[in-house]
Design an enzyme around this catalytic site. Structure first.
Site, PDB file in Angstrom:
ATOM      1  N   CYS A 119      25.319 -34.645  16.913  1.00  0.00           N
ATOM      2  CA  CYS A 119      24.381 -35.038  15.845  1.00  0.00           C
ATOM      3  C   CYS A 119      23.581 -33.870  15.286  1.00  0.00           C
ATOM      4  CB  CYS A 119      23.464 -36.168  16.301  1.00  0.00           C
ATOM      5  SG  CYS A 119      22.268 -35.671  17.544  1.00  0.00           S
ATOM      6  N   CYS A 127      26.635 -38.780  15.745  1.00  0.00           N
ATOM      7  CA  CYS A 127      26.942 -38.121  17.015  1.00  0.00           C
ATOM      8  C   CYS A 127      28.429 -37.824  17.189  1.00  0.00           C
ATOM      9  CB  CYS A 127      26.479 -38.986  18.176  1.00  0.00           C
ATOM     10  SG  CYS A 127      24.732 -39.356  18.085  1.00  0.00           S
ATOM     11  N   LYS A 192      21.748 -44.920  27.633  1.00  0.00           N
ATOM     12  CA  LYS A 192      20.930 -44.449  26.509  1.00  0.00           C
ATOM     13  C   LYS A 192      20.801 -45.574  25.492  1.00  0.00           C
ATOM     14  CE  LYS A 192      20.680 -40.874  23.026  1.00  0.00           C
ATOM     15  NZ  LYS A 192      21.255 -39.626  22.518  1.00  0.00           N
ATOM     16  N   ARG A 202      14.425 -36.408  15.967  1.00  0.00           N
ATOM     17  CA  ARG A 202      15.329 -36.292  14.820  1.00  0.00           C
ATOM     18  C   ARG A 202      14.718 -35.429  13.728  1.00  0.00           C
ATOM     19  NH1 ARG A 202      17.765 -42.439  15.099  1.00  0.00           N
ATOM     20  NH2 ARG A 202      18.632 -42.173  17.184  1.00  0.00           N
ATOM     21  N   ARG A 214      22.539 -45.716  15.031  1.00  0.00           N
ATOM     22  CA  ARG A 214      23.370 -45.399  16.191  1.00  0.00           C
ATOM     23  C   ARG A 214      23.648 -46.621  17.065  1.00  0.00           C
ATOM     24  NH1 ARG A 214      22.679 -40.151  14.981  1.00  0.00           N
ATOM     25  NH2 ARG A 214      20.853 -38.941  15.597  1.00  0.00           N
ATOM     26  N   GLU A 230      27.296 -49.314  32.502  1.00  0.00           N
ATOM     27  CA  GLU A 230      27.419 -47.950  31.967  1.00  0.00           C
ATOM     28  C   GLU A 230      27.245 -46.914  33.080  1.00  0.00           C
ATOM     29  OE1 GLU A 230      28.277 -46.546  29.267  1.00  0.00           O
ATOM     30  OE2 GLU A 230      28.048 -47.945  27.607  1.00  0.00           O
ATOM     31  N   LYS A 245      17.455 -43.289  29.466  1.00  0.00           N
ATOM     32  CA  LYS A 245      16.688 -42.760  28.333  1.00  0.00           C
ATOM     33  C   LYS A 245      16.488 -43.841  27.292  1.00  0.00           C
ATOM     34  CE  LYS A 245      17.316 -39.487  24.666  1.00  0.00           C
ATOM     35  NZ  LYS A 245      18.225 -38.613  23.996  1.00  0.00           N
TER      36      LYS A 245
END
Ligand code: PBG
Length: 321
Positions: A119, A127, A192, A202, A214, A230, A245
């Site tokens: 990104c 990304c 995430k 950003r 995203r 995940e 995160k």
């Protein structure tokens, strides 16, 4: 009879004795934004106290971080040129690759972690590689693996993919191993979330998506079981450490991942979490340093072994004083 828990809170000596969670500078990973150009240290308006620094002066920052007892940094790149496929991310002489070798030359023991993502390097701010208006998972894996390899070649200790493509930990591990970088570790941003708390970041790297968002690859803030899935996948694919995160709105997830998984766990106290504290403190609405320490200890108490935080230097200085 009254049970009296207050006995153990009566003096600071007793409180010190029974404290369950002790924060140290060794818990921190300090993020650094590295920019092209010469002798530049440009303040980031939405993140007071944070800067974009040019590669040539990165070691001044590292010197300070090292002297505070912080063992690790994570590097983000702001390249001179961006294109649709993020080519500059794989340049052996790119800002990050250069910064890694400069740091390692002067501070060989500083643990250098690098953010692996496109990104910051794509002109559309997504990304990965775009096909038919969407981020194409498998085409992106190739570029990410090449990018990670250039970081390893430059001397990175740990690469940290933050893109949320499926299968990227396995793809990066394979690329590193084929090229004999068996010792380079992977800290996966395994869990995430698609979060509003990344706003200041950003701005800092100029990576806001030019279209869409995203949420096709980052996780839905409402999901917790999916986080465990995940995390498990990334462990199976060969991650050495994993991350949750953002940190504060997801401390329940930090705890649940901690309970499921035996790898070292990191939590990323992201740009928006930092900016909110700075803004409220500036207005005199909260006691900034006190809130900072409370937040950091809460992240560790929830189960994180490592904390990526823009507060690293400020908190380390307080802990050392
Ligand atoms: C992606 C990346 C992001 C952050 C770290 N790596 C931003 C995003 O996913 O949009 C956010 C960090 C922060 O907010 O402090 N390369």
């Amino acid at each position: 009879m009254i049970i009296r828990p207050r006995r153990l809170r009566r003096t600071s000596g007793i409180r010190d004795m029974v404290r369950e969670t002790i924060l140290t500078p060794k818990d921190f990973i300090a993020p650094l934004y590295i920019k092209y150009g010469k002798d530049r240290k440009d303040p980031i308006p939405s993140m007071p106290g944070q800067y974009q620094v040019s590669v040539d002066i990165v070691n001044k920052e590292i010197e300070e971080i090292w002297s505070l007892g912080i063992p690790a940094v994570i590097l983000f790149g702001i390249p001179e040129t961006k294109d649709p496929v993020g080519s500059s991310s794989c340049d052996n002489d790119g800002v990050i690759q250069q910064a890694i070798s400069d740091i390692k030359e002067r501070f060989p023991d500083m643990v250098v972690v690098t953010d692996v993502c496109l990104c910051e390097y794509t002109d559309h701010g997504h990304c990965g590689i775009i096909k038919n208006g969407h981020v194409d998972n498998d085409a992106t894996l190739e570029v990410l693996s090449r990018q990670a390899l250039t970081h390893a070649r430059a001397g990175a200790d740990i690469v940290a993919p933050s893109d949320m493509m499926d299968g990227r930990v396995a793809a990066i591990r394979k690329e590193l191993d084929i090229n004999q970088f068996h010792e380079t570790g992977i800290l996966s941003y395994a869990v995430k979330y698609a979060s509003g708390f990344y706003g200041p970041f950003r701005d800092a790297v100029d990576s806001a998506p030019q279209f869409g968002d995203r949420s096709e690859h980052q996780m839905d803030p409402a999901n917790a079981r999916e986080a465990l899935k995940e995390a498990k996948l990334d462990v199976e694919e060969g991650a050495d450490m994993i991350m949750v995160k953002p940190a504060l709105p997801y401390l329940d997830i930090v705890r649940r991942v901690r309970e499921q998984c035996n790898l070292p766990l990191a939590a990323y106290n992201v740009s928006g979490e930092y900016a909110m504290v700075k803004a409220a403190a500036e207005k005199g609405w909260i006691d900034g340093p006190r809130v900072m320490m409370e937040m950091l200890v809460s992240i560790k108490r929830a189960g994180a072994d490592l904390i990526l935080t823009y507060f690293a230097r400020e908190a380390a200085a307080l802990l050392n004083s």
